[in-house]
Design an enzyme around this catalytic site. Structure first.
Site, PDB file in Angstrom:
ATOM      1  CE  LYS A   1      24.667  17.477 -27.335  1.00 18.28           C
ATOM      2  NZ  LYS A   1      25.159  18.736 -27.095  1.00 18.28           N
TER       3      LYS A   1
ATOM      4  CE  LYS B   1      25.503  10.848 -19.532  1.00 22.17           C
ATOM      5  NZ  LYS B   1      26.709  10.837 -20.550  1.00 22.17           N
TER       6      LYS B   1
ATOM      7  CE  LYS C   1      33.339  14.206 -18.746  1.00 28.46           C
ATOM      8  NZ  LYS C   1      33.789  13.900 -20.175  1.00 28.46           N
TER       9      LYS C   1
HETATM   10  P1  TYM Z   1      32.796  10.737 -21.844  1.00 28.50           P
HETATM   11  O1  TYM Z   1      34.055  11.622 -21.755  1.00 28.50           O
HETATM   12  O2  TYM Z   1      31.493  11.280 -22.139  1.00 28.50           O
HETATM   13  O3  TYM Z   1      32.996   9.685 -20.829  1.00 28.50           O
HETATM   14  C1  TYM Z   1      33.872   8.999 -20.409  1.00 28.50           C
HETATM   15  C2  TYM Z   1      33.616   7.675 -19.960  1.00 28.50           C
HETATM   16  O4  TYM Z   1      32.861   8.004 -18.659  1.00 28.50           O
HETATM   17  C3  TYM Z   1      31.583   7.089 -18.734  1.00 28.50           C
HETATM   18  N1  TYM Z   1      30.417   7.777 -18.049  1.00 28.50           N
HETATM   19  C4  TYM Z   1      29.687   7.382 -17.133  1.00 28.50           C
HETATM   20  N2  TYM Z   1      29.686   6.035 -16.626  1.00 28.50           N
HETATM   21  C5  TYM Z   1      28.580   5.768 -15.578  1.00 28.50           C
HETATM   22  N3  TYM Z   1      27.923   6.780 -14.981  1.00 28.50           N
HETATM   23  C6  TYM Z   1      27.817   8.067 -15.626  1.00 28.50           C
HETATM   24  N4  TYM Z   1      27.224   9.026 -15.335  1.00 28.50           N
HETATM   25  C7  TYM Z   1      28.790   8.291 -16.894  1.00 28.50           C
HETATM   26  N5  TYM Z   1      29.278   9.474 -17.630  1.00 28.50           N
HETATM   27  C8  TYM Z   1      30.097   9.152 -18.303  1.00 28.50           C
HETATM   28  C9  TYM Z   1      31.319   6.832 -20.322  1.00 28.50           C
HETATM   29  O5  TYM Z   1      30.355   5.987 -20.783  1.00 28.50           O
HETATM   30  C10 TYM Z   1      32.853   6.778 -20.948  1.00 28.50           C
HETATM   31  O6  TYM Z   1      33.188   5.416 -20.624  1.00 28.50           O
HETATM   32  N6  TYM Z   1      33.412   9.604 -26.831  1.00 28.50           N
HETATM   33  C11 TYM Z   1      33.628   9.162 -25.364  1.00 28.50           C
HETATM   34  C12 TYM Z   1      35.274   9.304 -25.329  1.00 28.50           C
HETATM   35  C13 TYM Z   1      35.986   8.647 -26.235  1.00 28.50           C
HETATM   36  C14 TYM Z   1      36.242   7.177 -26.258  1.00 28.50           C
HETATM   37  C15 TYM Z   1      37.040   6.739 -27.378  1.00 28.50           C
HETATM   38  C16 TYM Z   1      36.010   6.194 -25.175  1.00 28.50           C
HETATM   39  C17 TYM Z   1      36.451   8.933 -27.443  1.00 28.50           C
HETATM   40  N7  TYM Z   1      37.333   7.968 -28.065  1.00 28.50           N
HETATM   41  C18 TYM Z   1      37.363   5.563 -27.511  1.00 28.50           C
HETATM   42  C19 TYM Z   1      36.433   4.794 -25.816  1.00 28.50           C
HETATM   43  C20 TYM Z   1      37.379   4.690 -26.827  1.00 28.50           C
HETATM   44  C21 TYM Z   1      32.922  10.210 -24.414  1.00 28.50           C
HETATM   45  O7  TYM Z   1      32.485  11.101 -24.860  1.00 28.50           O
HETATM   46  O8  TYM Z   1      33.224   9.704 -23.199  1.00 28.50           O
END
Ligand code: TYM
Length: 329
Positions: free
Chosen positions: A111, A193, A196
């Site tokens: 960013k 990637k 969302k």
């Molecule tokens: P987030 O909400 O961005 O994504 C949730 C999970 O989905 C996976 N992911 C993907 N995997 C494969 N291909 C893609 N294009 C793709 N996009 C997203 C992410 O790797 C993730 O596993 N910070 C985290 C949420 C979080 C969290 C935690 C996760 C907060 N606290 C503690 C594990 C443990 C997040 O923003 O994920």
């Protein structure tokens, strides 16, 4: 039983990338591990959110977790904003994180490199809150997609640092990243990637997309002009991404799909991937509707919040003792 924890942020609608990279793993692990899955809604507000949308996305995410196959009898499902212990431990871990290590986190780095303005302090420090989410529950394993691995590594470092300074307090967690599908790419730009927050809806498949719309997105996915179906991320990122999606939805190995398509063109291949996505979404959305109609979400979350809260209370009390923050006799 070893403990496992993971979460998803309710920013925007869930994508096929979230399902393949993360949620399908959670479902696969629920019989083998003591699994804690939560909604990371305190992470969602690191960027501005519309309150109505955030509420809707959060409830949708819970219903989708259940529709994807998470069984509340086996998994503790909870919502982060109901557990103030997370932000409390988050602050404590922020005070154990160095500016330099947070500056190295890719999301913040990307960013700032793009020159984005309005980056909040919360976005900068959120990896420390994520570490708190993980370390709070003494998770042995954290299943995530590739983009989150770096954050789990920070959680490891913080656990080790805290244990070293204050004595054994946290389990040092390990990330688990799927071998196939750890990074599902945008259908319109397969070197980026699937996300969302993508501005181009054609690049992303939402789990709540009309199945026919999703099929069209697959049919118009960007490929290449080589005309052969090979798994070659470097030279054929679009085709490789579609192979990954098909393999993960059907359970067929990528090499076997490649063999079936020897000498065949992209049209038939895309049709098969499109159909697999169509069938998957149709089935998922039927279950999602049933879950919404059953009206059990509040009950499930109340039970999950209470159970997680008991663990979190103990952990925060222990951490405060270690730090000299509790003074009453
Ligand atoms: P987030 O909400 O961005 O994504 C949730 C999970 O989905 C996976 N992911 C993907 N995997 C494969 N291909 C893609 N294009 C793709 N996009 C997203 C992410 O790797 C993730 O596993 N910070 C985290 C949420 C979080 C969290 C935690 C996760 C907060 N606290 C503690 C594990 C443990 C997040 O923003 O994920």
């Amino acid at each position: 039983m070893k403990r496992m924890l993971s979460g998803v942020k309710p920013t925007g609608r869930l994508t096929l990338g979230n399902y393949i990279g993360a949620i399908s793993q959670f479902v696969a692990f629920q019989d083998e591990y003591d699994l804690y899955i939560f909604i990371a809604n305190m992470h969602a507000i690191t960027v501005p959110q519309d309150s109505k949308e955030l509420r809707r996305n959060t409830r949708d995410l819970i219903a989708l977790y259940l529709a994807c196959g998470l069984d509340p009898q086996k998994v503790t499902l909870f919502v982060q904003s109901y557990l103030p212990q997370h932000t409390e431990l988050g602050w404590i871990l922020t005070c154990h994180s160095y500016m330099g290590e947070l500056q190295r986190m890719t999301q913040y780095k990307d960013k700032t490199a793009k020159g984005e303005t309005g980056i909040t302090a919360g976005l900068f420090t959120y990896p420390s809150l994520m570490a708190a989410d993980i370390l709070m529950y003494d998770a042995d394993y954290v299943p995530v997609g590739m983009d989150q691995k770096q954050h789990v590594e920070l959680a490891r470092n913080l656990a080790e640092r805290f244990n070293h300074r204050h004595g054994e307090t946290f389990v040092v967690p390990e990330p688990i990243v799927p071998t196939v599908g750890a990074k599902i790419m945008s259908l319109q730009n397969p070197t980026k990637k699937m996300s969302k927050s993508d501005d181009n809806p054609k690049g992303t498949i939402d789990l709540l997309d009309e199945p026919a719309v999703a099929r069209k997105k697959i049919m118009s996915a960007v490929t290449d002009s080589l005309g052969v179906i090979h798994y070659d991320v470097e030279n054929q990122p679009g085709i490789s991404n579609l192979l990954t999606i098909l393999s993960r939805l059907s359970g067929e190995a990528i090499e076997d799909i490649v063999k079936r398509y020897e000498g065949k063109g992209y049209g038939d291949f895309k049709k098969e991937v499109g159909q697999a996505v169509f069938d998957f979404l149709t089935q998922l959305q039927n279950k999602y509707q049933q879950i919404i109609a059953a009206g059990q979400i509040d009950e499930i979350i109340a039970a999950g919040n209470a159970k997680a809260g008991r663990i979190a209370d103990k952990k925060v009390a222990k951490v405060k003792r270690k730090l000299g923050l509790n003074i009453l006799k």
